[in-house]
Design a protein around this motif. Structure first.
Motif, PDB file in Angstrom:
ATOM      1  N   SER A 128      55.230  -8.369-128.531  1.00  0.00           N
ATOM      2  CA  SER A 128      53.203  -7.789-128.347  1.00  0.00           C
ATOM      3  C   SER A 128      53.059  -9.508-128.227  1.00  0.00           C
ATOM      4  O   SER A 128      52.161  -9.800-127.518  1.00  0.00           O
ATOM      5  CB  SER A 128      52.840  -7.870-129.454  1.00  0.00           C
ATOM      6  OG  SER A 128      53.134  -9.052-130.561  1.00  0.00           O
ATOM      7  N   ALA A 129      53.917 -10.832-128.939  1.00  0.00           N
ATOM      8  CA  ALA A 129      53.227 -12.314-128.977  1.00  0.00           C
ATOM      9  C   ALA A 129      53.451 -12.712-126.837  1.00  0.00           C
ATOM     10  O   ALA A 129      53.486 -13.733-126.836  1.00  0.00           O
ATOM     11  CB  ALA A 129      54.478 -13.076-129.792  1.00  0.00           C
ATOM     12  N   ARG A 134      53.676 -18.167-125.774  1.00  0.00           N
ATOM     13  CA  ARG A 134      53.166 -19.712-125.516  1.00  0.00           C
ATOM     14  C   ARG A 134      54.621 -20.711-124.976  1.00  0.00           C
ATOM     15  O   ARG A 134      55.184 -22.191-125.499  1.00  0.00           O
ATOM     16  CB  ARG A 134      52.975 -20.408-126.777  1.00  0.00           C
ATOM     17  CG  ARG A 134      52.114 -19.392-128.147  1.00  0.00           C
ATOM     18  CD  ARG A 134      52.126 -20.136-129.134  1.00  0.00           C
ATOM     19  NE  ARG A 134      51.559 -19.571-130.145  1.00  0.00           N
ATOM     20  CZ  ARG A 134      50.401 -18.738-129.856  1.00  0.00           C
ATOM     21  NH1 ARG A 134      49.095 -19.658-129.332  1.00  0.00           N
ATOM     22  NH2 ARG A 134      49.898 -17.898-131.303  1.00  0.00           N
ATOM     23  N   TYR A 173      48.333 -21.690-136.329  1.00  0.00           N
ATOM     24  CA  TYR A 173      47.593 -20.582-137.116  1.00  0.00           C
ATOM     25  C   TYR A 173      48.312 -19.174-136.266  1.00  0.00           C
ATOM     26  O   TYR A 173      47.367 -18.177-137.747  1.00  0.00           O
ATOM     27  CB  TYR A 173      46.425 -21.023-137.419  1.00  0.00           C
ATOM     28  CG  TYR A 173      46.095 -22.047-137.820  1.00  0.00           C
ATOM     29  CD1 TYR A 173      46.970 -22.436-139.267  1.00  0.00           C
ATOM     30  CD2 TYR A 173      45.133 -23.073-137.474  1.00  0.00           C
ATOM     31  CE1 TYR A 173      46.592 -23.781-140.021  1.00  0.00           C
ATOM     32  CE2 TYR A 173      44.506 -24.152-138.798  1.00  0.00           C
ATOM     33  CZ  TYR A 173      45.317 -24.353-140.031  1.00  0.00           C
ATOM     34  OH  TYR A 173      45.323 -26.053-140.316  1.00  0.00           O
ATOM     35  N   GLY A 174      48.826 -19.310-135.333  1.00  0.00           N
ATOM     36  CA  GLY A 174      48.921 -17.715-134.824  1.00  0.00           C
ATOM     37  C   GLY A 174      47.660 -16.935-133.788  1.00  0.00           C
ATOM     38  O   GLY A 174      47.925 -15.900-133.933  1.00  0.00           O
ATOM     39  N   TYR A 175      46.734 -17.709-133.042  1.00  0.00           N
ATOM     40  CA  TYR A 175      45.598 -16.907-132.776  1.00  0.00           C
ATOM     41  C   TYR A 175      45.808 -16.316-131.640  1.00  0.00           C
ATOM     42  O   TYR A 175      47.460 -17.386-131.276  1.00  0.00           O
ATOM     43  CB  TYR A 175      44.833 -17.999-132.323  1.00  0.00           C
ATOM     44  CG  TYR A 175      43.979 -18.273-133.798  1.00  0.00           C
ATOM     45  CD1 TYR A 175      43.812 -18.066-135.242  1.00  0.00           C
ATOM     46  CD2 TYR A 175      43.781 -19.571-134.073  1.00  0.00           C
ATOM     47  CE1 TYR A 175      43.323 -18.473-136.286  1.00  0.00           C
ATOM     48  CE2 TYR A 175      43.051 -20.394-134.995  1.00  0.00           C
ATOM     49  CZ  TYR A 175      43.293 -19.368-136.395  1.00  0.00           C
ATOM     50  OH  TYR A 175      42.476 -20.274-137.733  1.00  0.00           O
ATOM     51  N   THR A 176      45.634 -15.176-130.962  1.00  0.00           N
ATOM     52  CA  THR A 176      45.988 -14.849-129.974  1.00  0.00           C
ATOM     53  C   THR A 176      44.750 -14.199-128.769  1.00  0.00           C
ATOM     54  O   THR A 176      44.215 -14.376-127.900  1.00  0.00           O
ATOM     55  CB  THR A 176      45.873 -13.198-130.053  1.00  0.00           C
ATOM     56  OG1 THR A 176      47.731 -13.563-130.974  1.00  0.00           O
ATOM     57  CG2 THR A 176      46.992 -12.410-128.823  1.00  0.00           C
ATOM     58  N   GLN A 203      39.530 -13.921-133.388  1.00  0.00           N
ATOM     59  CA  GLN A 203      40.556 -14.298-134.662  1.00  0.00           C
ATOM     60  C   GLN A 203      40.381 -16.147-135.235  1.00  0.00           C
ATOM     61  O   GLN A 203      39.696 -16.522-135.985  1.00  0.00           O
ATOM     62  CB  GLN A 203      42.315 -14.582-134.003  1.00  0.00           C
ATOM     63  CG  GLN A 203      42.341 -12.621-134.020  1.00  0.00           C
ATOM     64  CD  GLN A 203      43.866 -13.071-133.770  1.00  0.00           C
ATOM     65  OE1 GLN A 203      44.610 -13.607-132.929  1.00  0.00           O
ATOM     66  NE2 GLN A 203      44.899 -11.932-134.308  1.00  0.00           N
ATOM     67  N   ALA A 243      44.472  -4.245-135.123  1.00  0.00           N
ATOM     68  CA  ALA A 243      45.377  -4.797-135.908  1.00  0.00           C
ATOM     69  C   ALA A 243      44.672  -5.636-137.178  1.00  0.00           C
ATOM     70  O   ALA A 243      45.339  -5.344-138.362  1.00  0.00           O
ATOM     71  CB  ALA A 243      46.582  -5.748-134.979  1.00  0.00           C
ATOM     72  N   HIS A 244      43.607  -5.610-136.800  1.00  0.00           N
ATOM     73  CA  HIS A 244      42.051  -6.531-137.685  1.00  0.00           C
ATOM     74  C   HIS A 244      42.389  -5.047-138.999  1.00  0.00           C
ATOM     75  O   HIS A 244      42.222  -5.958-139.717  1.00  0.00           O
ATOM     76  CB  HIS A 244      41.328  -6.600-137.133  1.00  0.00           C
ATOM     77  CG  HIS A 244      40.681  -7.982-138.127  1.00  0.00           C
ATOM     78  ND1 HIS A 244      40.824  -9.505-138.685  1.00  0.00           N
ATOM     79  CD2 HIS A 244      39.998  -7.932-138.793  1.00  0.00           C
ATOM     80  CE1 HIS A 244      40.311  -9.599-139.214  1.00  0.00           C
ATOM     81  NE2 HIS A 244      39.146  -8.784-139.670  1.00  0.00           N
ATOM     82  N   ASP A 293      55.183  -4.700-134.861  1.00  0.00           N
ATOM     83  CA  ASP A 293      55.544  -4.983-133.223  1.00  0.00           C
ATOM     84  C   ASP A 293      55.573  -4.395-132.071  1.00  0.00           C
ATOM     85  O   ASP A 293      54.083  -4.634-131.411  1.00  0.00           O
ATOM     86  CB  ASP A 293      56.112  -6.037-133.346  1.00  0.00           C
ATOM     87  CG  ASP A 293      55.591  -7.347-132.514  1.00  0.00           C
ATOM     88  OD1 ASP A 293      54.257  -7.796-132.080  1.00  0.00           O
ATOM     89  OD2 ASP A 293      56.696  -7.595-131.220  1.00  0.00           O
ATOM     90  N   ARG A 325      52.378  -2.574-132.427  1.00  0.00           N
ATOM     91  CA  ARG A 325      51.191  -3.415-131.560  1.00  0.00           C
ATOM     92  C   ARG A 325      51.204  -3.997-130.364  1.00  0.00           C
ATOM     93  O   ARG A 325      49.823  -3.585-129.300  1.00  0.00           O
ATOM     94  CB  ARG A 325      51.126  -4.898-132.271  1.00  0.00           C
ATOM     95  CG  ARG A 325      50.050  -5.832-131.907  1.00  0.00           C
ATOM     96  CD  ARG A 325      50.098  -7.009-132.515  1.00  0.00           C
ATOM     97  NE  ARG A 325      50.358  -7.678-133.961  1.00  0.00           N
ATOM     98  CZ  ARG A 325      48.677  -7.460-133.765  1.00  0.00           C
ATOM     99  NH1 ARG A 325      48.459  -8.585-133.756  1.00  0.00           N
ATOM    100  NH2 ARG A 325      49.154  -8.262-135.801  1.00  0.00           N
TER     101      ARG A 325
END
Lengths: 80, 554
Positions: B29-30, B37, B102-105, B109, B417-418, B427, B430
């Motif tokens: 999903s990342a 990134r 901090y891993g925000y998408t 978030q 997911a939240h 994953d 997601r």
């Protein structure tokens, strides 16, 4: 240096308001570009130049090597 | 037929590119939402530029200049050159760094963390989604209309002529419903398989296409008009008001007078009809009136919307490093100039261009957005017409793809997911949910577009104003430690309230020239949202030391 460059960007924003060309349809640049348009194309060029200076002299180098706080932080943020 | 072949070839190339980019997909999903990134400077520049430049950059800029003259460039393009890069530098890089740390998408978030509030996320969710949806509809409707208008005669045996008046469809033209479905399907395929990486590659390709085709169209049209100097000389003679931002008493106003003549004939014909069969009365042409200084100045606030676009936020997070932003910060104003200057000149020339003493754009022509297509159709061949159509579709799709993906991401990450228990969503799940939402949003958007809500085009400008008015929130979140949760709520709520009030005052968008205090409404909404944020933050409890440490510690 930073202050001078940021000052120049503010100056550019001020110069954007070109009341001196507001009523001019006679002056043409290169024989076909009305001066009001040519001036604003110049503003875009100047913006490109000033942002180049920003990148060279004002870059936040401390952000160049940012790392995740934990391996799990890759896509799990935002759980307030 | 030539135009249809060019359009289909272009869409085919896009799908091949989508398949190519999906081969690089890592299956996580990342990778789907953020390309792990890994996006470098060139792809990031193309993604950001392609996303911020909608079809308005080609079609709308020409039409707006045709209507209002060269002031359009100063109002929109040169301000965007200064402000967009400022947003990338001041907001984009900083948000990217928090995203990586901090891993925000998604934007939500970040705001949830920064303001220690789940509720703020729930408040922002409908606001952001609600502001993106009309923007999406404009793209899908614009694509369907463009294909229908520019494929006339392509398949006469399959699609006969239909309808009457401005909504009539020429024989052989691909119907609106099919054209918009085709665009939705193509975008959905490469977004579904390639995620944000596929979007970035497609945007790069499409951005190059619309920049090159804009320049080619400019050269071809200026050649047909007898050269650039001749084309401008005609404007000086017939409509000099279009070359400046004022109108003088003794101006020729050839086009306005021609429009009035046509209007009077149409009005007489309308009055001659029996009352039961009249339909709408013809619209009276608006006399050119120049542009006021305050209005011109207040346009500076509109490009601030870039700082709050959720789809742009997602592209920022895909950057490989902070250094990836450098090229975008520098080149963005130059690319804007490259696209806009030719379109503005074409729009000005279109007011006065004549062949054998007759205007190429006939008097009484009531749709400024069709000026570019009309000019291309009447002064160049079908190949350039087809290429221009591909260019317009490229500009539309390079924004649509990012918006579809970002809505899928918001639904997946900020809602599903939240709210599921920690670890309950794997994953793979997601990723599956993200893709399912993308398909769902494409279908919903397409169905809404079939209803052809005409007011959505007016709503577009108001959407930009809404995003711009939330800009104080992101600036305060990044640079003012004292901003509190209550201050953030006050900012969002006061923005919504002022936006709704002024929108109603403008007849829910019907009054397109609506100004408040002689300025664009966005100036007032930003002032209100900023004051609310500051005042409420100062009188409420400061954020916790942990949060300040997290976001402001060097």
């Amino acid at each position: 240096m930073k202050k001078i460059i940021y000052g120049l960007i503010i100056l550019l924003a001020v110069l954007h308001h070109d009341w001196w060309w507001w009523d001019d349809s006679d002056t043409l640049v290169f024989g076909f570009v009305p001066i009001g348009l040519a001036y604003h194309a110049g503003i875009s060029l100047a913006a490109g130049f000033l942002w180049t200076l920003v990148v060279i002299y004002c870059w936040p180098t401390e952000l160049d090597d940012v790392q995740p706080v934990s391996p799990q932080a890759s896509n799990n943020g935002g759980h307030a | 037929m030539t135009q249809l072949i060019i359009i289909l070839t272009y869409l085919g190339l896009l799908l091949i590119l989508g398949v190519f980019s999906s081969r690089m997909f890592k299956g996580t999903s990342a990778d789907y939402f953020l390309a792990s990134r890994s996006i470098g400077p060139f792809l990031l520049l193309m993604s950001l530029f392609g996303t911020t430049m909608t079809a308005f950059a080609l079609v709308g800029s020409t039409g707006a200049t045709f209507k209002d003259g060269i002031g359009v460039y100063g109002k929109m393009a040169s301000w965007a050159g200064i402000i967009h890069s400022a947003c990338f530098f001041v907001v984009g890089i900083k948000l990217w760094s928090f995203g990586k740390r901090y891993g925000y998408t998604t934007q939500i978030q970040f705001f949830r963390d920064r303001f220690e509030s789940n509720g703020l996320g729930l408040l922002l969710f409908p606001v952001l989604v609600g502001l993106v949806i009309p923007y999406l509809l404009i793209g899908v409707m614009g694509a369907g209309t463009t294909i229908e208008k520019l494929t006339g005669g392509a398949l006469p045996n399959i699609f006969p002529a239909a309808g009457v008046g401005p909504a009539a469809r020429a024989a052989g033209a691909i119907p609106y419903a099919y054209g918009s479905a085709l665009i939705c399907i193509v975008v959905m395929i490469y977004v579904f398989f390639g995620g944000v990486r596929g979007t970035a590659w497609a945007n790069a390709f499409q951005t190059i296409v619309f920049i090159v085709l804009g320049v080619v169209t400019f050269v071809a049209i200026s050649d047909k008009l007898g050269g650039m100097k001749e084309a401008t000389a005609m404007v000086q003679k017939h409509n000099p008001d279009k070359l400046r931002r004022t109108v003088r008493e003794n101006d020729t106003l050839t086009r306005y007078k021609g429009d009035v003549n046509v209007y009077e004939k149409r009005l007489a014909a309308w009055k001659a009809k029996p009352e039961s069969n009249r339909g709408r009365a013809p619209k009276k042409p608006v006399k050119p009136h120049g542009i006021g200084h305050l209005k011109f100045l207040s346009y500076m606030f509109i490009p601030l919307s870039v700082g709050m676009f959720p789809h742009l936020f997602q592209h920022w997070l895909t950057a490989k490093s902070a250094k990836s932003f450098k090229l975008s910060v520098i080149a963005h104003p130059l690319l804007i100039m490259l696209v806009w200057v030719p379109c503005v000149l074409i729009g000005v020339w279109a007011t006065s261009a004549m062949i054998d003493g007759k205007p190429i754009i006939p008097y009484g022509f009531s749709n400024p957005n069709a000026v570019l297509g009309k000019l291309v159709a009447s002064s160049t061949g079908p190949v350039l017409g087809g290429l221009l159509t591909a260019g317009i579709l490229a500009a539309i799709m390079s924004s649509l793809d990012s918006q579809f993906l970002c809505l899928g991401s918001i639904f997946t990450n900020d809602i599903v997911a939240h709210y599921v228990k920690d670890g309950a969503l794997s994953d793979k799940q997601r990723l599956l949910v993200g893709r399912a939402f993308v398909v769902f949003i494409v279908i919903v958007t397409y169905l809404l577009a079939l209803l052809r809500p005409g007011s959505v085009f007016t709503l577009g400008v108001w959407c930009f104003s809404g995003f711009a008015s939330l800009f104080p929130l992101v600036i305060a979140a990044l640079y003012w430690k004292r901003t509190t949760t209550a201050g953030a709520y006050a900012c969002v709520i006061s923005t919504a309230a002022t936006w709704i009030y002024l929108f109603a005052q403008a007849g829910y968008g019907a009054n397109r020239g609506y100004l408040f205090l002689d300025m664009m409404p966005v100036a007032t909404i930003i002032a209100v949202s900023t004051v609310s944020l500051i005042v409420v933050s100062l009188i409420t409890k400061p954020p916790s030391a942990a949060t300040i440490d997290k976001f402001f510690k060097k």
